[in-house]
Design an enzyme around this catalytic site. Sequence first.
Site, PDB file in Angstrom:
ATOM      1  N   GLN A 119       0.790  -0.913  -0.168  1.00 21.06           N
ATOM      2  CA  GLN A 119      -0.104   0.350  -0.007  1.00 21.06           C
ATOM      3  C   GLN A 119       0.874   1.019   0.290  1.00 21.06           C
ATOM      4  O   GLN A 119       1.886   1.536   0.991  1.00 21.06           O
ATOM      5  CB  GLN A 119      -0.495  -0.341   1.231  1.00 21.06           C
ATOM      6  CG  GLN A 119      -1.854   1.019   1.415  1.00 21.06           C
ATOM      7  CD  GLN A 119      -2.621   1.254   3.120  1.00 21.06           C
ATOM      8  OE1 GLN A 119      -1.983   1.223   3.974  1.00 21.06           O
ATOM      9  NE2 GLN A 119      -3.746   1.620   2.798  1.00 21.06           N
ATOM     10  N   SER A 122       0.987   6.922   2.834  1.00 23.61           N
ATOM     11  CA  SER A 122       2.013   7.477   3.573  1.00 23.61           C
ATOM     12  C   SER A 122       2.617   7.950   2.759  1.00 23.61           C
ATOM     13  O   SER A 122       3.253   7.451   2.115  1.00 23.61           O
ATOM     14  CB  SER A 122       2.048   7.214   4.833  1.00 23.61           C
ATOM     15  OG  SER A 122       0.842   6.659   5.469  1.00 23.61           O
ATOM     16  N   SER A 154       4.052  -1.116   4.287  1.00 26.42           N
ATOM     17  CA  SER A 154       4.637  -3.195   5.290  1.00 26.42           C
ATOM     18  C   SER A 154       4.848  -3.753   3.550  1.00 26.42           C
ATOM     19  O   SER A 154       3.405  -4.201   2.797  1.00 26.42           O
ATOM     20  CB  SER A 154       2.974  -3.072   5.322  1.00 26.42           C
ATOM     21  OG  SER A 154       2.965  -2.512   7.511  1.00 26.42           O
ATOM     22  N   GLU A 237      -9.772  -1.575   5.913  1.00 25.65           N
ATOM     23  CA  GLU A 237      -8.533  -2.264   6.250  1.00 25.65           C
ATOM     24  C   GLU A 237      -8.378  -1.443   7.882  1.00 25.65           C
ATOM     25  O   GLU A 237      -8.246  -2.732   8.524  1.00 25.65           O
ATOM     26  CB  GLU A 237      -7.544  -0.972   6.132  1.00 25.65           C
ATOM     27  CG  GLU A 237      -6.035  -1.370   6.822  1.00 25.65           C
ATOM     28  CD  GLU A 237      -5.029   0.163   6.366  1.00 25.65           C
ATOM     29  OE1 GLU A 237      -3.729  -0.671   7.272  1.00 25.65           O
ATOM     30  OE2 GLU A 237      -5.284   1.399   5.777  1.00 25.65           O
ATOM     31  N   GLU A 369      -5.660   8.960  16.779  1.00 22.22           N
ATOM     32  CA  GLU A 369      -6.069  10.894  17.290  1.00 22.22           C
ATOM     33  C   GLU A 369      -6.616  10.861  16.204  1.00 22.22           C
ATOM     34  O   GLU A 369      -7.665  11.144  16.071  1.00 22.22           O
ATOM     35  CB  GLU A 369      -4.403  11.580  17.179  1.00 22.22           C
ATOM     36  CG  GLU A 369      -4.369  11.398  18.604  1.00 22.22           C
ATOM     37  CD  GLU A 369      -2.911  10.596  18.413  1.00 22.22           C
ATOM     38  OE1 GLU A 369      -2.075   9.845  19.793  1.00 22.22           O
ATOM     39  OE2 GLU A 369      -2.637   9.387  17.592  1.00 22.22           O
TER      40      GLU A 369
END
Length: 399
Positions: A119, A122, A154, A237, A369
Amino acid sequence: MSPAPQRTAAAERELVAAAVAAAARRLAGSQDDAQVRAVLYDEGLAWVDFPAGWGGLGVSAGLRAFAAEALAAAGVPVPDPHANAIGMGMAAPTIVEYGTDEQKALLARIYTLETIFCQLFSEPGAGSDLAAVATRAVRSGDEWTVNGQKVWTSGAQNADMAILVARTDPTVPKHRGLSYFLIDMHQPGVETRGLRQITGESEFNEVFLTDARVPDAMRLGPEGAGWQVANTTLNSERVSIGGGAAREAGMIGVVAAAWRAHPEYRSPAARAELMDLWIESEVARLAGELQRQQAAAGRPGPEGSGAKISFARNAQALSALDVRMRGAAGLRYDDWADRRPEHYSMTGRNPVYRYLRAKGNSIEGGTTEIIRNIIAERVLGLPGEHRVDKDIPFEDLPR
């Protein structure tokens, strides 16, 4: 994903049972994982809630566990659900929702492990705020050229393809200028570098994209709709991370087994803590099962974020209890060597590994968060945070 045809629960179970019987006849006791996976995909038992013809039967997602139990009872080995986890848990639900028939042909290769996915979401400057990704994809005819950097990827070292979010229009606000692609990880211009973690392993990676090419036929969803498509992936996910389908799956199973096997670990305080965490884990499991069943009639919703928070909190508390109740023996670590694992397990190796690895559960799949904000705004309907960059073109944002 298209809604499943309306059938009674009994009719759906009969359909699954018939598929299991057909698979058992075709396999005739075979233990070959590749053959088993190919037959299960053909019979609609890869993801029973996917449409018929694409690895599923169009039944409730809640019947995945029933199918696994029926396969085991019929003597058919149940494939490891964690193999190709990103492909099966994130890419596949998104492809089946938005993909063309050409793209859906990847589903069989994902399930049979012929195509391993990672993936590419980010970035160093866009972790919690995924809409701020700066990786650019520029179109030229029927092809896109991609340049940028991704991080915390990952399994990139073992991946054949990736799901990629890139900015295709910087002249509009950040949420509207993204597109979603399926990209070949073996092509020139894709460089993967390991990131060593507190466990000693290099499970995560940073990935550099330099003039990497993506055919427009591998764009998933409409141009500029990448935020919408990515949210399907992220919701899938979080449901996937949030809990197992079986009782005592995951960290609670490891700690409960240790408790039962070692009377010397037991104390009144540890017993009380373990019981509290067992109950929390079971409630989370049942809530996750309900979410999977609801998702069978459409896309997974933001409610899966709650399961992800529960998973992170429980895994961290359980791994800490596991270390404490073992005493000095629980502090021993087997190996700090830098490893590039082909697969990883959050419950593997030893207590210290599990304790250290669980710290990442608060970050992966969305930080706690950010997940709390999603629950507050999209589930509870509370007022959103003030966002000064919401309507400003991305190219005008300070970075």
